[in-house]
Design a protein around this motif. Structure first.
Motif, mmCIF file in Angstrom:
data_model
loop_
_atom_site.group_PDB
_atom_site.id
_atom_site.type_symbol
_atom_site.label_atom_id
_atom_site.label_comp_id
_atom_site.label_asym_id
_atom_site.label_seq_id
_atom_site.Cartn_x
_atom_site.Cartn_y
_atom_site.Cartn_z
ATOM 1 N N GLN A 90 0.836 -1.203 0.000
ATOM 2 C CA GLN A 90 0.000 0.000 0.000
ATOM 3 C C GLN A 90 0.877 1.261 0.000
ATOM 4 O O GLN A 90 0.607 2.225 -0.702
ATOM 5 N N ASN A 91 1.928 1.182 0.809
ATOM 6 C CA ASN A 91 2.831 2.321 0.923
ATOM 7 C C ASN A 91 3.527 2.613 -0.400
ATOM 8 O O ASN A 91 3.692 3.768 -0.798
ATOM 9 N N ILE A 92 3.942 1.531 -1.066
ATOM 10 C CA ILE A 92 4.611 1.703 -2.361
ATOM 11 C C ILE A 92 3.685 2.398 -3.342
ATOM 12 O O ILE A 92 4.069 3.329 -4.060
ATOM 13 N N PHE A 93 2.457 1.935 -3.319
ATOM 14 C CA PHE A 93 1.486 2.537 -4.229
ATOM 15 C C PHE A 93 1.340 4.035 -3.934
ATOM 16 O O PHE A 93 1.404 4.878 -4.831
ATOM 17 N N LEU A 94 1.201 4.315 -2.641
ATOM 18 C CA LEU A 94 1.023 5.719 -2.261
ATOM 19 C C LEU A 94 2.286 6.536 -2.540
ATOM 20 O O LEU A 94 2.224 7.693 -2.954
ATOM 21 N N GLN A 95 3.449 5.893 -2.313
ATOM 22 C CA GLN A 95 4.708 6.600 -2.540
ATOM 23 C C GLN A 95 4.890 6.920 -4.026
ATOM 24 O O GLN A 95 5.346 8.013 -4.385
ATOM 25 N N ASN A 96 4.538 5.945 -4.844
ATOM 26 C CA ASN A 96 4.631 6.194 -6.282
ATOM 27 C C ASN A 96 3.716 7.349 -6.679
ATOM 28 O O ASN A 96 4.073 8.194 -7.491
ATOM 29 N N GLN A 97 2.537 7.329 -6.080
ATOM 30 C CA GLN A 97 1.604 8.421 -6.364
ATOM 31 C C GLN A 97 2.209 9.765 -5.927
ATOM 32 O O GLN A 97 2.122 10.764 -6.621
ATOM 33 N N LEU A 98 2.851 9.720 -4.750
ATOM 34 C CA LEU A 98 3.439 10.941 -4.202
ATOM 35 C C LEU A 98 4.590 11.435 -5.071
ATOM 36 O O LEU A 98 4.706 12.628 -5.358
ATOM 37 N N ASN A 99 5.449 10.491 -5.489
ATOM 38 C CA ASN A 99 6.568 10.881 -6.351
ATOM 39 C C ASN A 99 6.065 11.517 -7.632
ATOM 40 O O ASN A 99 6.585 12.527 -8.099
ATOM 41 N N THR A 100 5.056 10.873 -8.195
ATOM 42 C CA THR A 100 4.497 11.418 -9.428
ATOM 43 C C THR A 100 3.944 12.811 -9.174
ATOM 44 O O THR A 100 4.134 13.736 -9.963
ATOM 45 N N ALA A 101 3.268 12.945 -8.030
ATOM 46 C CA ALA A 101 2.691 14.251 -7.696
ATOM 47 C C ALA A 101 3.786 15.283 -7.468
ATOM 48 O O ALA A 101 3.653 16.436 -7.882
ATOM 49 N N ASP A 102 4.890 14.872 -6.803
ATOM 50 C CA ASP A 102 5.994 15.805 -6.557
ATOM 51 C C ASP A 102 6.595 16.296 -7.867
ATOM 52 O O ASP A 102 6.866 17.487 -8.037
ATOM 53 N N ARG A 103 6.835 15.334 -8.768
ATOM 54 C CA ARG A 103 7.429 15.722 -10.054
ATOM 55 C C ARG A 103 6.486 16.661 -10.794
ATOM 56 O O ARG A 103 6.880 17.681 -11.336
ATOM 57 N N ALA A 104 5.214 16.282 -10.783
ATOM 58 C CA ALA A 104 4.242 17.123 -11.478
ATOM 59 C C ALA A 104 4.166 18.503 -10.841
ATOM 60 O O ALA A 104 4.062 19.512 -11.532
ATOM 61 N N LYS A 105 4.291 18.520 -9.482
ATOM 62 C CA LYS A 105 4.206 19.803 -8.792
ATOM 63 C C LYS A 105 5.391 20.697 -9.143
ATOM 64 O O LYS A 105 5.245 21.897 -9.364
ATOM 65 N N ALA A 106 6.606 20.059 -9.198
ATOM 66 C CA ALA A 106 7.798 20.831 -9.550
ATOM 67 C C ALA A 106 7.650 21.435 -10.944
ATOM 68 O O ALA A 106 7.991 22.601 -11.175
ATOM 69 N N LEU A 107 7.134 20.630 -11.848
ATOM 70 C CA LEU A 107 6.953 21.151 -13.200
ATOM 71 C C LEU A 107 5.895 22.254 -13.209
ATOM 72 O O LEU A 107 6.023 23.252 -13.911
ATOM 73 N N GLN A 108 4.860 22.055 -12.404
ATOM 74 C CA GLN A 108 3.792 23.061 -12.361
ATOM 75 C C GLN A 108 4.325 24.382 -11.830
ATOM 76 O O GLN A 108 4.000 25.450 -12.356
ATOM 77 N N VAL A 109 5.150 24.301 -10.785
ATOM 78 C CA VAL A 109 5.717 25.520 -10.210
ATOM 79 C C VAL A 109 6.560 26.237 -11.251
ATOM 80 O O VAL A 109 6.476 27.458 -11.437
ATOM 81 N N PHE A 110 7.373 25.441 -11.958
ATOM 82 C CA PHE A 110 8.225 26.033 -12.989
ATOM 83 C C PHE A 110 7.369 26.649 -14.089
ATOM 84 O O PHE A 110 7.659 27.753 -14.568
ATOM 85 N N GLN A 111 6.329 25.928 -14.468
ATOM 86 C CA GLN A 111 5.453 26.442 -15.512
ATOM 87 C C GLN A 111 4.817 27.761 -15.089
ATOM 88 O O GLN A 111 4.715 28.700 -15.880
ATOM 89 N N SER A 112 4.400 27.821 -13.808
ATOM 90 C CA SER A 112 3.723 29.032 -13.354
ATOM 91 C C SER A 112 4.674 30.225 -13.275
ATOM 92 O O SER A 112 4.267 31.366 -13.417
ATOM 93 N N LYS A 113 5.962 29.938 -13.034
ATOM 94 C CA LYS A 113 6.933 31.027 -12.919
ATOM 95 C C LYS A 113 7.416 31.509 -14.279
ATOM 96 O O LYS A 113 8.022 32.557 -14.385
ATOM 97 N N THR A 114 7.238 30.676 -15.278
ATOM 98 C CA THR A 114 7.756 31.005 -16.597
ATOM 99 C C THR A 114 6.636 31.525 -17.474
ATOM 100 O O THR A 114 5.531 30.964 -17.474
ATOM 101 N N ALA A 115 6.942 32.565 -18.196
ATOM 102 C CA ALA A 115 5.911 33.176 -19.035
ATOM 103 C C ALA A 115 5.568 32.319 -20.244
ATOM 104 O O ALA A 115 4.465 32.419 -20.784
ATOM 105 N N SER A 116 6.499 31.477 -20.672
ATOM 106 C CA SER A 116 6.256 30.661 -21.854
ATOM 107 C C SER A 116 5.170 29.627 -21.571
ATOM 108 O O SER A 116 5.030 29.147 -20.458
ATOM 109 N N LYS A 117 4.435 29.294 -22.633
ATOM 110 C CA LYS A 117 3.403 28.265 -22.499
ATOM 111 C C LYS A 117 4.035 26.908 -22.786
ATOM 112 O O LYS A 117 4.694 26.740 -23.809
#
Lengths: 419, 176
Positions: A90-117
């Motif tokens: 269960q933990n692995i499943f959740l951790q994988n979800q979390l890792n995916t979310a972290d990566r997506a969040k990092a990209l989202q933050v970068f996207q929001s800071k950058t004017a380019s689409k």
């Protein structure tokens, strides 16, 4: 004729196939155009399977790393092991979800800071050729991807889109020998062309010998190539040598320092300013503040302790000059004298009444003679020679000979004229 | 003189004793292409392997049919071209010739022999690399270094891996 063809049928077919491919090759080279349909077939056939394999690989690696490697640790208790195993899955499943979310969040933050689409994409494969540095990503023409678009990560540029297909796209990494991009150095504003070499480092080309490029200098995209918008980090200069006709500069690309799993494809680029300072690559660890010191300070010499208690005074661990200054200051304060305010000719404080103490607090000339530490004076206004405060014991009375020696050394001519 | 009595020569009966299942003919080349684009990303030490080449050599040897050899060579080569962004035909021509020559050898020799497979794979790899280098120079005008020693070493490593792979693929053949 028929028998001739039958006899040499295989070699004839071979020559025809080779000839057909040579024609195909010649058409591409001459027109500088691709025969797109064959590539579309192949990529369409391969990318769905590659995507499935990538998903299975990601799950398997996570499972193996997080479960099997820890499996032996639970061998002591069979009953608990099953429970722990179930929870781990269960933990692995959740951790994988979390890792995916972290990566997506990092990209989202970068996207929001950058004017380019930008459009996010996941790397699902690499080139089938051993020499080139090309990867396949899962975003294709339906996501608006087109040939020539820039591919970046928050760390820096990654490459550019070579071809876009309905199910994915080919990305040429900046380490590919055929890659080139216009860059500008952060500190000195030197322009050059960043080229891949097929190795982990890139080369900065076309920098004249008279230009100044320093090791450790950050390079940013200049926007001249019409692919990468200006202002994206490209790499760090690692080696600078003088060569002919241009400088030989090796660059470590910042975008490929880590394994690339997720990337951003710039679909609408907006030029940015070159930052004045390079980005911090690694966060700096800040340890928590130490707890409040509950221990009482070690007993200090009387004069020094008095000085240390006064506002702005140096601690007991200062230099000999600091300690001596504190002694004289305490004497002055005890006689209501403020140093720096008296006019020339006014009466100076009486320095014949210096406090007694160990060597550190003694006037010059007496520093080599150790004295027992007296009780700490807690009130700077208390005269050192006056009655001791309650709870403290009176300092031992100094012999006259010692006092005279101190006076001769510490309050001699010229030393007592402190205003 | 009867050459078929030698230990490395193949008899007519042996030539057609086994064949591949249909799904194997589709799945193995696809798997080789997927291996080539996926595995070296995570395990760079296997980046030296040219899996499509090994598969072409194996099928060509086992089919013992020159047209079949050149066909699978051409298809695998073009697919590899498509996925490597080389101009279409570079790997295609290369692997077509490899497939044809491997099939020509398979007609005459006992290709179940491990040593022979090792040598054939080794020389096929060298031929493949040299031809690719020549074509890159002559047809595309690319300036590539001639890395003879490296190719010899990589050829040997590919051949060793190839023999093991062929042993596995042999199990997918069925007797008829």
């Amino acid at each position: 004729m028929e028998s001739f063809l039958n006899r040499y049928r295989n070699i004839t077919v071979l020559l025809l196939v080779i000839f057909a491919q040579l024609v195909l090759l010649a058409v591409q080279v001459k027109n500088d155009q691709d025969v797109r349909i064959i590539r579309v077939w192949t990529v369409t056939a391969v990318t769905p399977v590659a995507r499935v394999i990538e998903a299975v690989r990601g799950s398997t690696v996570g499972f193996v790393r997080n479960y099997f490697m820890l499996h032996d640790a639970d061998a002591e208790n069979r009953r608990l092991r099953e429970e722990v195993g179930r929870l781990k899955i269960q933990n692995i499943f959740l951790q994988n979800q979390l890792n995916t979310a972290d990566r997506a969040k990092a990209l989202q933050v970068f996207q929001s800071k950058t004017a380019s689409k930008m459009v996010a994409a996941t790397v699902i494969g690499s080139s089938a050729s051993t020499g080139s540095k090309i990867v396949l990503v899962d975003a294709g023409t339906p996501a608006g991807i087109q040939r020539g678009m820039a591919v970046v990560t928050p760390d820096g540029i990654v490459g550019k889109v070579l071809a876009a297909y309905p199910t994915g796209s080919e990305v040429q990494l900046i380490t590919d020998p055929e890659f080139a991009a216009g860059v500008i150095s952060q500190k000195n504003g030197v322009r050059g062309t960043l080229k891949g070499q097929g190795t982990p480092t890139c080369k900065l080309d076309y920098v004249p010998l008279e230009e100044k490029v320093e090791v450790g200098e950050m390079l940013y995209t200049s926007g001249d190539d019409r692919i990468f918008p200006r202002g994206f980090p490209a790499g760090v200069v690692k080696v600078v040598r003088n060569a002919q006709p241009f400088k030989e500069i090796l660059v470590e690309p910042t975008g490929l320092q880590h394994e690339i799993d997720d990337v951003l494809i710039i679909v609408e680029g907006v030029h940015q300013q070159i930052p004045l300072v390079p980005p911090a690559n690694q966060p700096v660890y800040m340890a928590p503040q130490p707890p409040a010191d509950q221990k009482a300070p070690a007993p200090a010499p009387a004069g020094v302790a008095a000085a240390g208690a006064s506002p702005g005074a140096n601690p007991a661990g200062g230099t000999e000059a600091d300690k001596l200054r504190s002694v004289y200051k305490s004497v002055g304060e005890a006689q209501n004298h403020t140093f720096g305010e008296g006019l020339p000719g006014s009466k100076p404080p009486d320095f014949t009444k210096l406090p007694t103490g160990p060597a550190g607090a003694a006037p010059p000339g007496n520093t080599t003679v150790p004295k027992p530490a007296g009780p700490p004076a807690t009130n700077p206004a208390t005269p050192p020679t006056g009655a001791p405060p309650a709870g403290t014991t009176a300092p031992p009375k100094q012999p006259d000979t010692q006092r005279k020696a101190n006076q001769a050394a510490g309050a001699g001519p010229g030393q007592g004229q402190i205003n | 003189m009867d050459y078929s009595s030698g230990p490395l020569l193949v008899s007519q009966r042996e030539r057609q004793s086994k064949k591949f299942r249909a799904w194997v003919l589709f799945a193995i080349p696809l798997a080789a292409l997927l291996f080539q684009i996926s595995v070296p990303r995570f395990f760079q030490f296997v980046g030296f392997l040219d899996m499509p080449l090994l598969v072409v050599v194996y099928f060509s040897l086992m089919w013992r049919n020159q047209l079949g050899g050149l066909a699978i060579g051409a298809l695998m080569g073009l697919a590899q071209d498509s996925l490597s962004h080389d101009p279409l035909g570079m790997f295609g021509i290369d692997k077509t010739l490899v497939g044809y020559f491997a099939a020509s050898v398979g007609v005459r020799l006992d290709v179940d022999n491990a040593v022979l497979r090792l040598l054939l794979t080794f020389f096929s790899y060298l031929f493949h690399q040299c031809l690719y280098w020549v074509m890159s120079h002559a047809l595309l005008g690319r300036q590539m270094a001639f890395e003879g020693q490296r190719w010899l070493l990589l050829g040997l490593m590919n051949a060793v891996v190839g023999v093991s792979l062929y042993h596995f693929l042999d199990k997918l053949r069925e007797s008829v």
